[in-house]
Design a protein around this motif. Structure first.
Motif, PDB file in Angstrom:
ATOM      1  N   LYS A   1       0.849  -1.193   0.000  1.00 39.68           N
ATOM      2  CA  LYS A   1       0.000   0.000   0.000  1.00 39.68           C
ATOM      3  C   LYS A   1       0.881   1.238   0.000  1.00 39.68           C
ATOM      4  CE  LYS A   1      -3.114  -2.592   2.955  1.00 39.68           C
ATOM      5  NZ  LYS A   1      -2.094  -3.595   3.306  1.00 39.68           N
ATOM      6  N   ASP A   2       0.578   2.156  -0.892  1.00 43.25           N
ATOM      7  CA  ASP A   2       1.312   3.412  -0.943  1.00 43.25           C
ATOM      8  C   ASP A   2       0.493   4.406  -1.759  1.00 43.25           C
ATOM      9  OD1 ASP A   2       3.298   5.150  -0.369  1.00 43.25           O
ATOM     10  OD2 ASP A   2       4.812   4.276  -1.684  1.00 43.25           O
ATOM     11  N   GLY A   3       0.836   5.673  -1.595  1.00 42.41           N
ATOM     12  CA  GLY A   3       0.151   6.704  -2.356  1.00 42.41           C
ATOM     13  C   GLY A   3      -0.200   7.913  -1.517  1.00 42.41           C
ATOM     14  N   PRO A   4      -0.242   9.089  -2.142  1.00 39.48           N
ATOM     15  CA  PRO A   4      -0.511  10.334  -1.409  1.00 39.48           C
ATOM     16  C   PRO A   4      -1.993  10.664  -1.341  1.00 39.48           C
ATOM     17  CG  PRO A   4       0.121  10.834  -3.651  1.00 39.48           C
ATOM     18  CD  PRO A   4       0.099   9.336  -3.549  1.00 39.48           C
ATOM     19  N   SER A   5      -2.781   9.855  -0.645  1.00 37.70           N
ATOM     20  CA  SER A   5      -4.215  10.151  -0.561  1.00 37.70           C
ATOM     21  C   SER A   5      -4.823   9.751   0.776  1.00 37.70           C
ATOM     22  CB  SER A   5      -4.964   9.433  -1.693  1.00 37.70           C
ATOM     23  OG  SER A   5      -4.811   8.036  -1.589  1.00 37.70           O
ATOM     24  N   ALA A   6      -4.000   9.465   1.784  1.00 41.45           N
ATOM     25  CA  ALA A   6      -4.541   8.969   3.056  1.00 41.45           C
ATOM     26  C   ALA A   6      -4.368   9.960   4.197  1.00 41.45           C
ATOM     27  CB  ALA A   6      -3.881   7.643   3.423  1.00 41.45           C
ATOM     28  N   GLY A   7      -3.954  11.191   3.916  1.00 41.37           N
ATOM     29  CA  GLY A   7      -3.666  12.137   4.982  1.00 41.37           C
ATOM     30  C   GLY A   7      -4.851  12.449   5.874  1.00 41.37           C
ATOM     31  N   ILE A   8      -6.017  12.745   5.275  1.00 40.32           N
ATOM     32  CA  ILE A   8      -7.210  13.055   6.077  1.00 40.32           C
ATOM     33  C   ILE A   8      -7.603  11.854   6.923  1.00 40.32           C
ATOM     34  CG2 ILE A   8      -9.636  13.708   5.983  1.00 40.32           C
ATOM     35  CD1 ILE A   8      -9.146  15.231   3.489  1.00 40.32           C
ATOM     36  N   GLY A   9      -7.564  10.668   6.320  1.00 39.77           N
ATOM     37  CA  GLY A   9      -7.932   9.466   7.062  1.00 39.77           C
ATOM     38  C   GLY A   9      -7.025   9.220   8.246  1.00 39.77           C
ATOM     39  N   MET A  10      -5.722   9.473   8.104  1.00 40.31           N
ATOM     40  CA  MET A  10      -4.791   9.283   9.218  1.00 40.31           C
ATOM     41  C   MET A  10      -5.100  10.238  10.367  1.00 40.31           C
ATOM     42  SD  MET A  10      -2.803   6.842   8.194  1.00 40.31           S
ATOM     43  CE  MET A  10      -2.085   6.065   6.740  1.00 40.31           C
ATOM     44  N   VAL A  11      -5.356  11.510  10.035  1.00 42.86           N
ATOM     45  CA  VAL A  11      -5.670  12.498  11.081  1.00 42.86           C
ATOM     46  C   VAL A  11      -6.956  12.124  11.802  1.00 42.86           C
ATOM     47  CG1 VAL A  11      -6.301  14.896  11.509  1.00 42.86           C
ATOM     48  CG2 VAL A  11      -4.426  14.358   9.953  1.00 42.86           C
ATOM     49  N   LEU A  12      -7.995  11.747  11.043  1.00 35.42           N
ATOM     50  CA  LEU A  12      -9.268  11.390  11.662  1.00 35.42           C
ATOM     51  C   LEU A  12      -9.124  10.153  12.548  1.00 35.42           C
ATOM     52  CD1 LEU A  12     -11.841  11.978   8.774  1.00 35.42           C
ATOM     53  CD2 LEU A  12     -11.722  13.200  10.947  1.00 35.42           C
ATOM     54  N   ALA A  13      -8.355   9.157  12.098  1.00 34.30           N
ATOM     55  CA  ALA A  13      -8.189   7.939  12.888  1.00 34.30           C
ATOM     56  C   ALA A  13      -7.484   8.229  14.213  1.00 34.30           C
ATOM     57  CB  ALA A  13      -7.417   6.900  12.085  1.00 34.30           C
ATOM     58  N   ILE A  14      -6.410   9.013  14.163  1.00 34.93           N
ATOM     59  CA  ILE A  14      -5.664   9.315  15.395  1.00 34.93           C
ATOM     60  C   ILE A  14      -6.480  10.214  16.306  1.00 34.93           C
ATOM     61  CG2 ILE A  14      -3.580  10.415  16.282  1.00 34.93           C
ATOM     62  CD1 ILE A  14      -2.184   9.548  13.679  1.00 34.93           C
ATOM     63  N   ALA A  15      -7.160  11.219  15.721  1.00 34.07           N
ATOM     64  CA  ALA A  15      -8.001  12.103  16.533  1.00 34.07           C
ATOM     65  C   ALA A  15      -9.164  11.337  17.156  1.00 34.07           C
ATOM     66  CB  ALA A  15      -8.516  13.260  15.686  1.00 34.07           C
ATOM     67  N   SER A  16      -9.742  10.407  16.389  1.00 36.07           N
ATOM     68  CA  SER A  16     -10.836   9.596  16.927  1.00 36.07           C
ATOM     69  C   SER A  16     -10.355   8.731  18.086  1.00 36.07           C
ATOM     70  CB  SER A  16     -11.416   8.714  15.807  1.00 36.07           C
ATOM     71  OG  SER A  16     -12.303   7.747  16.316  1.00 36.07           O
ATOM     72  N   LEU A  17      -9.167   8.159  17.959  1.00 35.93           N
ATOM     73  CA  LEU A  17      -8.620   7.315  19.008  1.00 35.93           C
ATOM     74  C   LEU A  17      -8.369   8.097  20.293  1.00 35.93           C
ATOM     75  CD1 LEU A  17      -7.295   4.560  19.857  1.00 35.93           C
ATOM     76  CD2 LEU A  17      -5.155   5.523  18.987  1.00 35.93           C
ATOM     77  N   LEU A  18      -7.786   9.286  20.172  1.00 38.30           N
ATOM     78  CA  LEU A  18      -7.382  10.042  21.353  1.00 38.30           C
ATOM     79  C   LEU A  18      -8.512  10.837  21.974  1.00 38.30           C
ATOM     80  CD1 LEU A  18      -3.887  11.303  20.128  1.00 38.30           C
ATOM     81  CD2 LEU A  18      -4.406   9.327  21.564  1.00 38.30           C
ATOM     82  N   THR A  19      -9.569  11.133  21.221  1.00 37.39           N
ATOM     83  CA  THR A  19     -10.709  11.875  21.776  1.00 37.39           C
ATOM     84  C   THR A  19     -11.865  10.954  22.157  1.00 37.39           C
ATOM     85  OG1 THR A  19     -11.633  12.249  19.561  1.00 37.39           O
ATOM     86  CG2 THR A  19     -10.136  13.926  20.436  1.00 37.39           C
ATOM     87  N   GLY A  20     -11.826   9.681  21.701  1.00 40.20           N
ATOM     88  CA  GLY A  20     -12.910   8.754  22.007  1.00 40.20           C
ATOM     89  C   GLY A  20     -14.142   8.958  21.157  1.00 40.20           C
ATOM     90  N   ARG A  21     -14.055   9.753  20.111  1.00 39.82           N
ATOM     91  CA  ARG A  21     -15.201   9.988  19.230  1.00 39.82           C
ATOM     92  C   ARG A  21     -15.196   8.966  18.096  1.00 39.82           C
ATOM     93  NH1 ARG A  21     -17.243  15.483  19.597  1.00 39.82           N
ATOM     94  NH2 ARG A  21     -16.140  16.628  21.232  1.00 39.82           N
ATOM     95  N   VAL A  22     -16.372   8.585  17.641  1.00 38.20           N
ATOM     96  CA  VAL A  22     -16.514   7.551  16.608  1.00 38.20           C
ATOM     97  C   VAL A  22     -16.791   8.207  15.262  1.00 38.20           C
ATOM     98  CG1 VAL A  22     -17.845   5.552  15.841  1.00 38.20           C
ATOM     99  CG2 VAL A  22     -17.368   5.887  18.284  1.00 38.20           C
ATOM    100  N   VAL A  23     -16.096   7.754  14.225  1.00 41.17           N
ATOM    101  CA  VAL A  23     -16.376   8.177  12.852  1.00 41.17           C
ATOM    102  C   VAL A  23     -17.442   7.235  12.282  1.00 41.17           C
ATOM    103  CG1 VAL A  23     -15.428   8.529  10.552  1.00 41.17           C
ATOM    104  CG2 VAL A  23     -14.028   9.011  12.565  1.00 41.17           C
ATOM    105  N   PRO A  24     -18.564   7.744  11.769  1.00 42.18           N
ATOM    106  CA  PRO A  24     -19.628   6.869  11.251  1.00 42.18           C
ATOM    107  C   PRO A  24     -19.098   5.912  10.196  1.00 42.18           C
ATOM    108  CG  PRO A  24     -20.395   9.139  11.393  1.00 42.18           C
ATOM    109  CD  PRO A  24     -18.934   9.165  11.685  1.00 42.18           C
TER     110      PRO A  24
END
Length: 626
Positions: A512-535
C-alpha cells in the motif's frame, strides 16, 4: 553494359511505377541498377542491392486511401456507440478529432485549388511571353524577358511533378492521441473504430518488448539480414501512405541501452514538423513521408514514458467500467460472442441481469472486461456440454437459462469478496478510499489503537510504502500540535507520555502506498485520542500539508465507485477534486451519495463531529480557499 536478365523485371516494374514513386527513390533505384549492372551476380553485394530495389519499389510512396470529403460525424458517433459502452469522454474527443480533421482538410483543398489556378494563370501568361519572344526573333536568354519576381514563380511551375504532388498532399498536423488506461477497457478497439470512421486502413505496431533502436529505424544494409524498421514495414504491408498507425503499449518500449534508445527513435516519427522526411537506416538517403499517417498510441501508465515522447502526445484517460457498464457490455457484446464461438447459436444461452452481476462482482476484479469474458466463456462451454448431451439423450432436455446456483456450480467458490462496510466503528477506526493497480477502487480501513507502556512512538504495520508512512507521521504531528484545541490534553492526562500509537491497514500481504490517506490518518488518530466515533457510512480521501491544508488526489472516479459498491453514502473529498466528481461520475451515483468538499483538515473534523469538537476556539485557524 545491359542489365542482367534477373534485373530486367525490376527495371520494367520501375519504368511502369516511375510516376508513383518519389524523385529521391527514383534516383536511388537508377543509381543502384547502374551499379548492379557492373557487379557479378554471384557477389553477396548483388543480392543486397537487388533486395534494396525491391523494397523501394514495394513502398506506397504516393498511393493513398481516399477519405470521404464530408465525414458523417453522426455515423462516426454511432459506430463508437455500437462498438463501445461508456467511455463518453473518449468518444467525444474522437468525434472532435474527426470534426477538426474534416474542416482543416476542406480548408486545405480550397487553398490548394486556388494556388493551382493561380499557377495555371501564371504559366499561361509566361507561355504567351515566350511565344511573343519567338515571333519577334528576340535574341538572348528568353528568361530575361520575365521580371525577376515572376521568374521565380515560373521556375516553381517547372519543378518535377513529384514535388508538386508532394506539396499538394494534405498533411494532418493534429495531436498524437495517447489513450491511457488499464487493460481491457477498449483502447485498441477505439483506434479501430476511428480508422473505420475515416475509411482508412489500420496497422497495429506492438511496442511491448522493443529494446533495439534498429527495430524502429531499421538496420543499415551493411549488416547481414538487414531490414527496414517497423514503420516502413507497416507501410509496405498496408499498401497506402496514409494509414492509421496504432502504436500499442507505448509505455513498454525499451529505454536507453547499448542498442540505442527506441523511445528517441520514435520522436522523429511522431513530430509533425519532422516526419515528412523520416529517415530509415535501411533506406539510406531516401526519406519517406510519414506526415500523412495518423498515429494513435495506447499505454497502461504514463510513468515509464519518456517526457520528450509524452510531450508530443495528447493524453486521453480511459478509466475502468462501472458495474452497470460491464452489465451492458456483457449483454450486448460478450454473451452473444461467446454463444456463437461455442456453437450455441441455434439454442442460445440466457443469463439474467442478476446472474451477470453476480459473475461481475464475485468472480472478476478488474477495470476492463477480459476476465468477465473468460468467465462467461466457461459458462457457455458448460452449456455446450449440456446441449450435446441433450441431443444424444431424450431424458434430459436442454435448458438455456443460467441461474445463480448454476453460476456457483460452474465457476465454484467466489474468487473475490465484495467490499462491504462495517456496520459500526469503534474509536480509532476510519474508512479510507484506495485505488488499485488494476484500475479499480475500493474502501480501505485505517485502524489505530493505544499501546500502554510506550513513550508516544508511532508504530506502522500493513505493508505500507514510504509515502503513506509519511502521511501517518504527518497526521500524528498535526494532531499533537492541536492537542489542546481537540481536548486531548486535559489536566495531567497526557496519552503521549505513556502510550505508543499503533496504526495498521489490514491485508498486510498487499503493498500500500500513495498520497491520498492524509485526512484518514488524522481522523483515525483524533478519533482514538478523543474517544469519538467516525460513522461507518462515511469515507474520506485526500492528502494534507503540515499546516493542515487539504490537497487534491487522483483516481476519484474509481475510488467513489468502489465506495458506492461497499455501501458508503457520504464521502469527504478535497475541494479541488470537485471538477472530477461533477464531470466523471454517473448521475445515478451522484444522486445516491453525499459529497462534502473540504479545503482544510479543520473543516473535515467539523464535518464529522461538529464545531463543538474544539475546546479552544480562539486559536487561529487556516482559512480554506477554492
Amino acid at each position: 553494359m545491359g542489365l542482367p536478365e534477373d534485373l530486367q523485371p525490376l527495371d520494367s516494374l520501375f519504368q511502369r511505377r516511375l510516376s508513383e514513386i518519389s524523385s529521391s527513390a527514383g534516383q536511388a533505384i537508377t543509381r543502384e541498377l547502374k551499379r548492379l549492372s557492373k557487379i557479378p551476380p554471384q557477389s553477396a553485394e548483388y543480392g543486397v542491392g537487388k533486395t534494396y530495389i525491391e523494397w523501394l519499389l514495394s513502398l506506397p510512396w504516393k498511393k493513398v486511401t481516399e477519405t470521404p470529403h464530408d465525414l458523417d460525424l453522426a455515423k462516426a458517433r454511432s459506430i463508437l456507440d455500437d462498438e463501445h459502452e461508456g467511455l463518453e469522454k473518449v468518444k467525444r474527443r474522437v468525434v472532435e478529432y474527426l470534426a477538426v480533421y474534416q474542416l482543416k482538410r476542406k480548408l486545405f483543398e480550397e487553398e490548394a485549388a486556388a494556388k493551382l489556378q493561380e499557377k495555371k494563370t501564371t504559366k499561361t501568361t509566361h507561355q504567351a511571353v515566350q511565344n511573343a519572344a519567338f515571333d519577334a526573333s528576340t535574341a538572348g536568354d528568353l528568361l530575361e524577358l520575365i521580371p525577376k519576381d515572376e521568374r521565380k514563380a515560373l521556375e516553381e511551375t517547372q519543378t518535377p511533378m513529384d514535388d508538386i504532388l508532394t506539396k499538394d498532399v494534405y498533411r494532418d498536423k493534429g495531436p498524437i492521441l495517447l489513450l491511457v488506461g488499464p487493460p481491457g477497457v477498449g483502447k485498441t478497439s477505439i483506434a479501430r473504430s476511428l480508422a473505420t470512421s475515416l475509411g482508412r486502413k489500420l496497422h497495429r505496431i506492438s511496442l511491448g518488448g522493443v529494446r533495439d533502436e534498429a527495430e524502429i529505424r531499421g538496420h543499415r544494409r551493411t549488416y547481414i539480414g538487414a531490414l527496414p524498421g517497423l514503420l516502413v514495414q507497416g507501410l509496405r504491408k498496408v499498401g497506402v501512405a496514409n494509414p492509421v498507425i496504432l502504436l500499442d503499449e507505448l509505455d513498454k518500449v525499451g529505454t536507453s541501452n547499448f542498442h540505442g534508445d527506441p523511445s528517441a527513435a520514435l520522436l522523429e516519427a511522431l513530430d509533425p514538423a519532422q516526419n515528412w522526411s523520416f529517415h530509415d537506416h535501411y533506406l539510406g538517403d531516401v526519406p519517406i513521408d510519414l506526415s500523412q499517417c495518423m498515429f494513435i498510441a495506447t499505454a497502461n501508465t504514463l510513468d515509464t514514458i519518456s517526457p520528450p515522447l509524452l510531450d508530443r502526445c495528447e493524453t486521453i484517460t480511459c478509466s475502468g467500467y462501472v458495474t452497470s457498464e460491464k452489465l451492458a457490455i456483457a449483454k450486448r457484446f460478450l454473451l452473444p460472442k461467446q454463444v456463437k464461438e461455442n456453437g450455441l447459436l441455434a439454442v442460445g444461452v440466457q443469463m439474467g441481469d442478476g446472474v451477470i452481476e453476480k459473475v461481475i462482482t464475485e468472480f472478476t476484479f478488474e477495470a476492463g472486461v477480459r476476465s468477465l469474458e473468460r468467465e462467461i466463456s466457461r459458462i457457455c462451454r458448460t452449456k455446450a456440454v449440456e446441449y450435446s448431451t441433450a441431443r444424444q439423450s431424450t431424458h434430459s432436455p436442454y435448458n438455456p437459462e443460467v441461474t445463480s446456483n448454476d453460476v456457483d456450480t460452474i465457476l465454484g467458490v467466489a474468487h473475490f469478496d465484495p467490499d462491504v462496510r462495517e456496520e459500526t466503528h469503534r474509536p480509532g477506526v476510519v474508512t479510507g478510499l484506495a485505488w488499485q493497480a488494476s484500475g479499480t477502487g475500493g474502501i480501505m480501513l485505517i485502524e489505530t489503537t493505544l499501546v500502554p507502556g510506550g513513550n508516544g512512538q508511532l508504530v506502522l504495520t500493513g505493508s505500507l510504502g514510504g509515502v503513506i508512512s509519511e502521511s501517518a507521521q504527518l497526521g500524528l504531528t498535526w494532531v499533537k500540535s492541536h492537542s489542546a484545541s481537540l481536548g486531548i490534553l486535559l489536566g495531567d492526562t497526557d496519552p503521549y507520555k505513556s502510550h505508543d500509537i499503533h496504526l495498521h491497514l489490514p491485508a498486510g500481504s498487499v503493498k500500500k502506498d500513495g498520497p491520498s490517506a492524509g485526512i484518514g490518518m488524522v481522523l483515525a488518530i483524533a478519533s482514538l485520542l478523543t474517544g469519538r466515533v467516525v460513522p461507518s457510512t462515511t469515507a474520506v480521501t485526500g492528502e494534507i500539508t503540515l499546516r493542515g491544508a487539504v490537497t487534491p488526489v487522483g483516481g476519484i472516479k474509481e475510488k467513489v465507485l468502489g465506495a458506492h459498491r461497499a455501501g458508503i453514502r457520504k464521502i469527504i473529498l478535497p475541494k479541488k477534486n470537485l471538477r472530477e466528481v461533477m464531470a466523471d461520475l454517473p448521475e445515478s451515483v451522484k444522486d445516491e451519495m453525499d459529497f462534502v468538499f473540504v479545503g482544510t483538515i479543520e473543516e473535515a473534523l467539523e464535518e464529522v463531529w461538529g464545531k463543538d469538537i474544539w475546546t479552544d476556539t480562539s486559536r487561529p485557524r487556516l482559512e480554506a480557499k477554492l
